[in-house]
Design a protein around this motif. Structure first.
Motif, mmCIF file in Angstrom:
data_model
loop_
_atom_site.group_PDB
_atom_site.id
_atom_site.type_symbol
_atom_site.label_atom_id
_atom_site.label_comp_id
_atom_site.label_asym_id
_atom_site.label_seq_id
_atom_site.Cartn_x
_atom_site.Cartn_y
_atom_site.Cartn_z
ATOM 1 N N THR A 27 28.163 46.779 28.834
ATOM 2 C CA THR A 27 27.454 46.946 30.515
ATOM 3 C C THR A 27 28.284 46.149 31.293
ATOM 4 O OG1 THR A 27 25.327 46.628 29.188
ATOM 5 C CG2 THR A 27 25.378 46.271 31.702
ATOM 6 N N PHE A 28 29.202 46.889 32.075
ATOM 7 C CA PHE A 28 30.057 46.558 32.923
ATOM 8 C C PHE A 28 29.736 45.520 33.933
ATOM 9 C CE2 PHE A 28 33.892 46.679 35.196
ATOM 10 C CZ PHE A 28 33.919 46.840 36.479
ATOM 11 N N SER A 29 28.465 45.586 34.819
ATOM 12 C CA SER A 29 28.132 44.910 35.674
ATOM 13 C C SER A 29 27.771 43.600 35.105
ATOM 14 C CB SER A 29 26.823 45.610 36.439
ATOM 15 O OG SER A 29 25.821 45.800 35.503
ATOM 16 N N SER A 30 27.491 43.195 33.957
ATOM 17 C CA SER A 30 27.138 42.157 33.449
ATOM 18 C C SER A 30 28.366 41.142 33.050
ATOM 19 C CB SER A 30 26.410 42.366 32.216
ATOM 20 O OG SER A 30 25.082 42.967 32.493
ATOM 21 N N TYR A 31 29.672 41.628 33.121
ATOM 22 C CA TYR A 31 30.761 40.773 32.574
ATOM 23 C C TYR A 31 31.692 40.588 33.964
ATOM 24 C CZ TYR A 31 28.839 41.544 28.096
ATOM 25 O OH TYR A 31 28.027 41.559 26.915
ATOM 26 N N PHE A 32 32.389 39.117 33.595
ATOM 27 C CA PHE A 32 33.547 39.131 34.431
ATOM 28 C C PHE A 32 34.720 39.981 34.168
ATOM 29 C CE2 PHE A 32 32.822 34.185 35.280
ATOM 30 C CZ PHE A 32 31.606 34.230 35.522
ATOM 31 N N MET A 33 35.474 40.312 35.179
ATOM 32 C CA MET A 33 36.613 40.953 34.939
ATOM 33 C C MET A 33 37.775 40.523 35.203
ATOM 34 S SD MET A 33 35.485 43.748 33.212
ATOM 35 C CE MET A 33 36.957 44.651 33.260
ATOM 36 N N SER A 34 39.169 40.570 34.658
ATOM 37 C CA SER A 34 40.261 40.007 35.212
ATOM 38 C C SER A 34 41.144 40.705 34.914
ATOM 39 C CB SER A 34 40.490 38.787 33.866
ATOM 40 O OG SER A 34 39.305 37.769 33.924
ATOM 41 N N TRP A 35 42.140 40.451 35.627
ATOM 42 C CA TRP A 35 43.708 41.165 35.840
ATOM 43 C C TRP A 35 44.530 39.968 35.292
ATOM 44 C CZ3 TRP A 35 44.710 46.045 36.136
ATOM 45 C CH2 TRP A 35 43.902 46.979 36.527
ATOM 46 N N SER A 54 27.609 37.920 41.561
ATOM 47 C CA SER A 54 27.989 37.602 43.043
ATOM 48 C C SER A 54 29.434 38.089 43.486
ATOM 49 C CB SER A 54 28.262 36.134 43.321
ATOM 50 O OG SER A 54 29.092 35.637 42.467
ATOM 51 N N GLY A 55 30.331 38.677 42.443
ATOM 52 C CA GLY A 55 31.468 39.189 42.835
ATOM 53 C C GLY A 55 32.393 38.067 43.624
ATOM 54 N N ARG A 66 47.881 37.724 48.973
ATOM 55 C CA ARG A 66 48.589 39.265 48.957
ATOM 56 C C ARG A 66 47.662 39.985 47.971
ATOM 57 N NH1 ARG A 66 53.051 39.318 46.203
ATOM 58 N NH2 ARG A 66 52.817 37.713 44.850
ATOM 59 N N PHE A 67 47.122 39.540 47.201
ATOM 60 C CA PHE A 67 46.287 40.521 46.097
ATOM 61 C C PHE A 67 44.722 40.379 46.440
ATOM 62 C CE2 PHE A 67 49.574 40.592 42.185
ATOM 63 C CZ PHE A 67 50.580 40.829 43.379
ATOM 64 N N THR A 68 44.244 41.320 46.189
ATOM 65 C CA THR A 68 42.800 41.428 46.349
ATOM 66 C C THR A 68 42.118 41.854 45.139
ATOM 67 O OG1 THR A 68 42.794 41.345 48.404
ATOM 68 C CG2 THR A 68 40.692 41.857 47.630
ATOM 69 N N ILE A 69 41.380 41.141 44.323
ATOM 70 C CA ILE A 69 40.348 41.987 43.106
ATOM 71 C C ILE A 69 38.948 42.445 43.794
ATOM 72 C CG2 ILE A 69 39.512 39.669 42.426
ATOM 73 C CD1 ILE A 69 39.780 40.741 39.524
ATOM 74 N N SER A 70 38.548 43.613 43.247
ATOM 75 C CA SER A 70 37.235 43.897 43.403
ATOM 76 C C SER A 70 36.768 44.677 42.477
ATOM 77 C CB SER A 70 37.489 44.721 44.976
ATOM 78 O OG SER A 70 38.267 46.117 44.824
ATOM 79 N N ARG A 71 35.621 45.267 42.546
ATOM 80 C CA ARG A 71 34.642 45.911 41.693
ATOM 81 C C ARG A 71 33.886 46.952 42.206
ATOM 82 N NH1 ARG A 71 32.468 41.923 37.413
ATOM 83 N NH2 ARG A 71 31.801 43.743 36.480
#
Length: 115
Positions: A27-35, A54-55, A66-71
């Protein structure tokens, strides 16, 4: 859990790339994501992370500004917009999530910054 990165390539210093990571199997929306990234001869390091609801984001000092993470939770995809790229940004970039008690990784996408 499956994570599939795309968008890497060769870019000149000062250029931009946008990486994408398509997620499935949880369930993607329920988890933190990282690069993360790993340069030759160096340890893998956290580049950016985004929370689930909250994003909220945080970044390594080396990429701040310089970098921006988004989902996009509707598309089960996390992005990494990379601007003002430097040769030191050359690395394999990995998408990652901790689901249950296990950290999962994508296969990685190569980013090379060179003139």
């Amino acid at each position: 859990v499956q994570l599939v990165e795309s968008g890497g390539g060769l870019v000149q210093p000062g250029g931009s790339l946008r990486l994408s990571c398509a997620a499935s199997g949880f369930t993607f929306s329920s988890y933190f994501m990282s690069w993360y990234r790993q340069a030759p001869g160096k340890e893998r390091e956290l580049v950016a992370r985004i929370t689930s609801v909250s994003g909220s984001t945080n970044y390594a000092d080396s990429v701040k500004g310089r970098f921006t993470i988004s989902r996009d939770n509707a598309k089960n995809t996390v992005y990494l917009q990379m601007n003002s790229l430097k040769p030191d940004d050359t690395a394999v970039y990995y998408c990652s999530a901790v689901v249950g008690r296990e950290r999962s990784w994508g296969q990685g996408t190569q980013v090379t910054v060179s003139s």
